[in-house]
Design an enzyme around this catalytic site. Sequence first.
Site, PDB file in Angstrom:
ATOM      1  CG  HIS A  59      -1.979   1.034   1.222  1.00  0.00           C
ATOM      2  ND1 HIS A  59      -3.224   0.827   1.761  1.00  0.00           N
ATOM      3  CD2 HIS A  59      -1.991   2.303   0.757  1.00  0.00           C
ATOM      4  CE1 HIS A  59      -3.962   1.914   1.620  1.00  0.00           C
ATOM      5  NE2 HIS A  59      -3.218   2.826   1.013  1.00  0.00           N
TER       6      HIS A  59
ATOM      7  CD  GLU B 233      -4.524  -3.006   0.554  1.00  0.00           C
ATOM      8  OE1 GLU B 233      -5.148  -4.036   0.854  1.00  0.00           O
ATOM      9  OE2 GLU B 233      -4.071  -2.222   1.420  1.00  0.00           O
TER      10      GLU B 233
ATOM     11  CG  HIS C  47      -8.057  -2.044   8.963  1.00  0.00           C
ATOM     12  ND1 HIS C  47      -7.217  -1.210   8.256  1.00  0.00           N
ATOM     13  CD2 HIS C  47      -8.103  -1.557  10.213  1.00  0.00           C
ATOM     14  CE1 HIS C  47      -6.789  -0.243   9.045  1.00  0.00           C
ATOM     15  NE2 HIS C  47      -7.293  -0.435  10.238  1.00  0.00           N
TER      16      HIS C  47
END
Length: 237
Positions: A43, A70, A190
């Site tokens: 990410h 991401e 998450h």
Amino acid sequence: MTKLSVNINKIATLRNARGGNVPDLLQVAKDIERFGGQGITIHPRPDERHIRYQDARDLKSIVTTEFNIEGNPERKFIDLVLEVKPTQVTLVPDADDAITSNAGWNTIKHQDYLKEIIQEFQRNGIRTSIFVDPVLEMIEGAKKTGTERIELYTEAFAHEYSLGNRTGINPYIESAKLANELDLGINAGHDLSLDNIQFFQQNIPGLLEVSIGHALISESLYLGLENVVNMYLNKLK
């Protein structure tokens, strides 16, 4: 079996804290795959405080499983993804100064914006996923963007689970059922951890992939990376 994609942002954070190339991000990615990991997630953020844009380019020739990038689809990010052409791009509505992802897309308000970006990635053969909260209207909106998958934002579940509240998974079950009806693939991520991953996976119908970074790397400090990767794989069977 639900696939395990390991987010290696924290490895990059550790490397950057000291400078140089220790730990070696590319070698860690190779090792995770050798240990059985079924994907690598990164990410990159605009300030490159952990994953650098060059890391994405370097990993392209290293990752032999699924490569997932991401990020917030700003122009620089879009150009990077189109250059690297990972297996999957996951669109996340991060503010530039966000410490970590903290909300899913409003897929109704941003539907046209997402649709345009998703079409650009799909024209280039890149599977798309968008980060969403477990809200039925947002799942319906996601379908209208044309995305192939959604990634359920699981912080709320993880928090409730840590308090002993197992009903915190109910919105995720309902969202997954709707996604299955709409023919949307389901990813999740998450705050998933060794403590809660098995309960989550067993209750979410059609869960294709989980992306786990912070907890997995933290657990590896005590238990070892190879051991932890295999512990996750066993819980995801």
